[in-house]
Design a protein around this motif. Sequence first.
Motif: not given
Length: 304
Positions: A112, A159, A166, A236-238, A278-280
């Motif tokens: 991030s 992220e 990114k 990916i990401g938010r 985790r997301r990753e």
Amino acid sequence: MAAQVEIEDQESVTNLDNGEIINPSSQPPNFSGESTILLRESTFEHDLIKNCFLTGMGSFANETTIVTVRKNSTERRITTKAKFAVFKIFTEAMTRKNNGDANVKYGWYSGSKEEIDRVITYGFSNREIEKFENDVGSHGVGIHLVHHRYSLAAALVGEGDEEGIKNILLCRVILGKPEQIVAGSKQSYPSSNRFDSGVDNLENPRKYVIWSSNMNSYILPTYIISFKSPLLRGLIGRARSPCVSFSVLMSILSKSLDVTRMNLILTTYDDFRKRKLRREELVRKIREVVGDHLLFKILKNQRR
């Protein structure tokens, strides 16, 4: 895309000073680390780093926009100058240890904006190590970087912010004599004093592993690339409006994968929903099981 100049051919690219903007009127995104300098577009150094990144993005390159390229400069901070000096000392020491070859490479590190900002300012810490401790796809417990030719692998797990931007670090890495580390290994230091680092494959390494004891001696953060890629934003990401959610992705994959692989994906996804992963870590597992080619096709089709 402009013709690529292979970054490994540039013996002292970190010493280049052309195109630096010391006090630009606008510096998005705003990294708090005072040691970074914005590079002007179309200068040799800017385009070298840009083309290195885009070449490694493969099929995603045409959908990727470089926002900024920043350089970690010794002119802005005395502590940064000290870090460069330490890296040079360890490079020379490794050269002597390994009969004239320190085996210094470039590698990508993703995280991030806040994480990268922290690494640039203070260096790597146990917080970064913890990202890989419970990852079944990691090759040992240490700082993992991706070979400079495979930036996509690093970009996929980074992220993004609310605007889809990114950030990714390009680092100089002292490998010395690496040893092969299998996926899922919990190794956290060299197996003997003959070795200095780890890789996923000795013949064709894509991942570099630097052990925690050497993470701030053998790794030198050098450039920060900020970029946007709509296709990656969906995976990916938010982002607020992803082009494909994980639930939709699961539905599409169920039509393409065999039962064994699909069950593995669903189990991993369930662990993610229960906050065990985790997301990753979820993304790494999906990429490992599905493959980047199929993921790219799915994302591209969803945008139509």
